[in-house]
Structure formats: C-alpha cells, structure tokens
Design a protein around this motif. Sequence first.
Motif, PDB file in Angstrom:
ATOM      1  N   PRO A  30       0.817  -1.223   0.000  1.00 27.61           N
ATOM      2  CA  PRO A  30       0.000   0.000   0.000  1.00 27.61           C
ATOM      3  C   PRO A  30       0.847   1.267   0.000  1.00 27.61           C
ATOM      4  O   PRO A  30       1.842   1.356   0.722  1.00 27.61           O
ATOM      5  CB  PRO A  30      -0.810  -0.099   1.297  1.00 27.61           C
ATOM      6  N   VAL A  31       0.471   2.215  -0.834  1.00 25.57           N
ATOM      7  CA  VAL A  31       1.128   3.519  -0.837  1.00 25.57           C
ATOM      8  C   VAL A  31       0.227   4.551  -0.157  1.00 25.57           C
ATOM      9  O   VAL A  31       0.690   5.404   0.581  1.00 25.57           O
ATOM     10  CB  VAL A  31       1.468   3.968  -2.276  1.00 25.57           C
ATOM     11  N   ILE A  32      -1.084   4.456  -0.400  1.00 25.84           N
ATOM     12  CA  ILE A  32      -2.015   5.422   0.180  1.00 25.84           C
ATOM     13  C   ILE A  32      -3.050   4.688   1.040  1.00 25.84           C
ATOM     14  O   ILE A  32      -3.769   3.812   0.555  1.00 25.84           O
ATOM     15  CB  ILE A  32      -2.729   6.218  -0.922  1.00 25.84           C
TER      16      ILE A  32
ATOM     17  N   PRO B 155       8.490  -1.052   9.694  1.00 18.78           N
ATOM     18  CA  PRO B 155       9.161   0.088   9.063  1.00 18.78           C
ATOM     19  C   PRO B 155       8.700   0.365   7.628  1.00 18.78           C
ATOM     20  O   PRO B 155       9.234   1.254   6.984  1.00 18.78           O
ATOM     21  CB  PRO B 155      10.625  -0.332   9.076  1.00 18.78           C
ATOM     22  N   TYR B 156       7.730  -0.396   7.153  1.00 24.58           N
ATOM     23  CA  TYR B 156       7.153  -0.131   5.847  1.00 24.58           C
ATOM     24  C   TYR B 156       6.392   1.204   5.923  1.00 24.58           C
ATOM     25  O   TYR B 156       5.630   1.421   6.860  1.00 24.58           O
ATOM     26  CB  TYR B 156       6.199  -1.283   5.509  1.00 24.58           C
ATOM     27  N   HIS B 157       6.617   2.104   4.961  1.00 24.53           N
ATOM     28  CA  HIS B 157       5.979   3.418   5.001  1.00 24.53           C
ATOM     29  C   HIS B 157       4.862   3.531   3.985  1.00 24.53           C
ATOM     30  O   HIS B 157       4.968   3.025   2.883  1.00 24.53           O
ATOM     31  CB  HIS B 157       6.997   4.520   4.671  1.00 24.53           C
ATOM     32  N   ALA B 158       3.823   4.234   4.338  1.00 27.23           N
ATOM     33  CA  ALA B 158       2.767   4.594   3.389  1.00 27.23           C
ATOM     34  C   ALA B 158       2.319   6.011   3.736  1.00 27.23           C
ATOM     35  O   ALA B 158       2.719   6.556   4.768  1.00 27.23           O
ATOM     36  CB  ALA B 158       1.599   3.624   3.478  1.00 27.23           C
ATOM     37  N   LEU B 159       1.507   6.577   2.859  1.00 28.94           N
ATOM     38  CA  LEU B 159       0.916   7.880   3.140  1.00 28.94           C
ATOM     39  C   LEU B 159      -0.394   7.642   3.874  1.00 28.94           C
ATOM     40  O   LEU B 159      -1.268   6.946   3.355  1.00 28.94           O
ATOM     41  CB  LEU B 159       0.669   8.631   1.827  1.00 28.94           C
ATOM     42  N   PHE B 160      -0.516   8.192   5.072  1.00 30.50           N
ATOM     43  CA  PHE B 160      -1.725   8.000   5.867  1.00 30.50           C
ATOM     44  C   PHE B 160      -2.545   9.284   5.883  1.00 30.50           C
ATOM     45  O   PHE B 160      -2.072  10.320   6.332  1.00 30.50           O
ATOM     46  CB  PHE B 160      -1.377   7.561   7.298  1.00 30.50           C
TER      47      PHE B 160
END
Lengths: 122, 222
Positions: free
Chosen positions: B56-58, B79-84
Amino acid sequence: MRLITHNMLQCHVKACPPGQSYPLQIRNAELEALDAEFNADFVRRLIPKLDWKVLRSTAFELGVAQLPEECPAEPTEDDLQMIHKVALQTRVKEAEMVCSGCGHVYPIKDGVPNMLLQDHEI
Amino acid sequence: MAQTNAAASEPTQHPTPDLSHLKHVDYRNIYEPAEDTFLFLDTLQKEREYINNLDPVICLEIGSGSGCVSVFLASLLAPYHALFLTTDINPAANRATLQTATANRIAIDALRADLLPALRSRIDALLFNPPYVPTPSAEVGSHSIVAAWAGGIDGREVIDRLLPLVSDALSERGVFYMVVVNENRPEELREVMNGFAFDMEVVMGKRAGNERLKILRLSRML
C-alpha cells in the motif's frame, strides 16, 4: 497538511468546470518544516503517484525548492532526499486553497484543510 | 514487504497507541476508543500480512475520531511506510487525530471532509468504523460527536452513502475494512457490494454488550 496531500487533492464542487478542478492554488500560506524520517523506498513508491509539474510549480511558488523540469527517471539518493523534503517535510499550516476552475476556497487552519462544501455545491 | 519471521513468532499484541494526551473533556467532543475500536485494531493486526502484501502507498481512514486506528495501522506496518490520510466531519476529531499522530511519532494528514475527499490517486487501504448505531434519521448529519455513532435507519444511512463511492476510490488491488453490527444487515451489504463486483469476507466477529460486531473485508472479485 503536507505538500504530498495537496498534490492529490482536487476540487469537488459539482458545478466545477471539467478538467479545471486541479490543482488547487495555495494562497497566503504559512509553512512549517517537519522533521520526518527519510525512507528512500517510500519516496520511490510515491513518485508514480505524484503530479510532477504541480509539485514543481507549488514548491517554486511557495519558495520551498527549485525542482528539475522533469521528474528524474532514475532518481539518485539526492533526488529522493529533495522530493522527501518538498513533499513530506513541507507542511502547510495556514492557507487558502483556491480552485482556479470555480473559485471555491478551501481554508487550511492549524494544518487541517476544510474540504466540506455547502449543500448547494454538492 | 511482510515480515515473515514476525508472523511465525506471534501472537505478540502490537501496542495500542498512546492516547494519554486526550483527557476526559476531549471525549465530550470525540468518540472514545471502545470495544468496536479495539476489535478493529485486533483485526488489522491479524490482517497485517494481507495488507503488507498489497504494497500500500495510500491509506485513508474515514471518521478517524481520536486517530487511534490510523496511528495503530501506521505503527503496525512500520518500518514499511505509506501515506496515511484521515477524514472526519468533526473538527475536534481532526485535531485529536493530529495530536495522537504526533504523540506516537507517526505522520498523518487529517482532512475535514464528509466521507471521502476528491483525490487524484486511488486508495490502497480504506478503513471505516462508521456510525452504525440505529437512530432516528434526524440524528444523522451532525458535525459533532453524534456523527460518530448516529447511523439512522438500521444504522445504514451513512454506510449506504459510502458504498457506491468505494469502487472508484480504491486502487485495483485495494482493500476496504469496515466495522458493522448485525442491525446493519451485513448480508445485504454483501449483495450491494457484489453489485459493484466486490467480494466480502467477515474477518472478525465479537459480541460486546448488546452489540454483535463484525469486521468486513471488501476487495475486488478476481
């Protein structure tokens, strides 16, 4: 709201002329720099979601950074850092976002954009 | 990517976000996390690998209230990043969500909006703990804490407004999690979403007081 989110937001007034609901122009902005952790992998995955032209012009108009004309096809670590700084570390605290299509004003207060519309605009 | 060794050594409970900055007086204006919230957190933890595999990105949460759920998801995926992103119609909830994000060192953008904002990009993970409590229709449409629970007839009035928007809002692989109670008639919701070519799975259920809670997972039919 960070510039990444501005890069994705469109006007949603029903009568807004087609094709003119994006981008929203930021006016009277008060910015703050966030101390966000840099994650190269995340920035790479974000790039396909960006409207580069809009990110570039917004960053320029707000005096945040001068991004290259085109998004780097094979971004270096420096490129990723630059995108991180513009999109993920620049926060709009107070401003107005104005739709150039219909003129609707979305105010931003305390970092929160108000995207609510009046009943007649839905 | 999913961390396989974490899955092998479970179940360790991922910590609930720090909400100590929110006081009694704040909960006059925003929904205080309760059984439904905690069941949602448990579900997300159980679904962690599924969500991570979507890359997921968004991520967007509708009606974020205290911000507890989105902050939990962000820290769960790290530590996986997404836009929240979060929305709430109640300005006190927008503020509380940002405070909870800051207190837990999570980056979130909170928007004041009715359900979904108009986004150019599609959402990979959509979350909604809706106002599901059956109430008179007149109680629906408030901008205060009442908006956190008042669901109108069968507790469906807000849910039914969202369902037709889900397909356009979600990315191809996107997933939508929603809390419901039996009064919302989950089987009817399944039929509605089947009509949009979505499959529905009940991924969690629990009886809490007189509420029979269910968490639904909706994704496009393969």
